[in-house]
Design an enzyme around this catalytic site. Structure first.
Site, PDB file in Angstrom:
ATOM      1  CD  GLU A 106      -2.339  -1.476  -0.315  1.00  0.00           C
ATOM      2  OE1 GLU A 106      -2.950  -0.104  -0.907  1.00  0.00           O
ATOM      3  OE2 GLU A 106      -3.562  -2.791  -0.040  1.00  0.00           O
ATOM      4  CB  CYS A 113      -5.369  -2.825   6.940  1.00  0.00           C
ATOM      5  SG  CYS A 113      -6.149  -4.753   7.097  1.00  0.00           S
ATOM      6  CG  HIS A 120      -3.789  -5.781   2.018  1.00  0.00           C
ATOM      7  ND1 HIS A 120      -4.251  -3.906   1.695  1.00  0.00           N
ATOM      8  CD2 HIS A 120      -4.365  -6.067   2.850  1.00  0.00           C
ATOM      9  CE1 HIS A 120      -4.834  -3.633   2.927  1.00  0.00           C
ATOM     10  NE2 HIS A 120      -5.222  -4.556   3.510  1.00  0.00           N
TER      11      HIS A 120
END
Length: 202
Positions: A82, A146, A165
């Site tokens: 991310e 998250c 992830h």
């Protein structure tokens, strides 16, 4: 000087996931793969309250040189790094059934609308992506726990933090392959941090 500690977190159970693939993969990380560093692994309950009360404490307690948060992404078949986290719009109930009272990680005067890690996510993806283990960069961390933990940590220090992830185990990667992918990410990040430190010393 910061102690050379690597802090890696995975998430605990949520929804119909009695065992979270993120924590399974983190548990398999081998300290012997990180010579010269202390490896700390920590399981995080999927609740806003726990993150609010404990993430800053973990930073203070371990004073990590690098932090990797790992979460489970349902319905994906790649390892996803991310590249940003948002401060607000957290509208989903956590694993305890609790909604966030403000839908924000922090008030507007305590953090920017979006945090971006200083570590070059695109470079890591470019270095690691292969037919054997696929890595991609993402700008959509999900506005759930998250992304919440990612923003929380970046609001402490965005210079030495990443969020990754992983897919469910065997969809398509074994837990051993996921752990290997995390190990590769950590080494790539540490290389960037070392390069930055050397450049700052010049």
């Amino acid at each position: 000087m910061l102690e050379k500690t690597i802090l890696v977190t995975g998430f605990g159970p949520f929804r119909d996931h009695d065992i979270n693939a993120s924590w399974q993969a983190v548990q398999l990380l081998d300290a012997s793969d990180f010579a010269g560093y202390k490896l700390v692994k920590h399981e995080v309950p999927v609740t806003y309250d726990y993150i609010d009360k404990n993430i800053a404490r973990l930073w203070e307690e371990h004073k990590p040189i690098f932090v990797l948060h790992v979460g489970l992404a349902e319905g994906v078949n790649v390892v996803r790094l991310e590249s940003l986290a948002r401060r607000k719009f957290y509208q989903k109930a956590d694993a305890s059934g609790a909604l966030h009272p403000t839908e924000e990680v922090c008030p507007a005067d305590k953090g920017p609308l979006v945090h971006i890690p200083q570590i070059d996510v695109g470079r890591i993806v470019g270095e690691l992506d292969s037919d054997q283990l696929r890595f991609i960069e993402s700008t959509e961390a999900g506005l759930y726990l998250c992304e919440y933990i990612f923003y929380t940590s970046m609001n402490i220090d965005n210079s030495r933090i990443l969020f990754t992830h992983v897919p469910n185990v065997d969809e398509p990667y074994s837990v051993e392959e996921l752990a290997r992918g995390l190990t590769m990410i950590i080494h790539s990040a540490l290389q960037q941090l070392e390069e930055n430190e050397n450049n700052n010393d010049k």
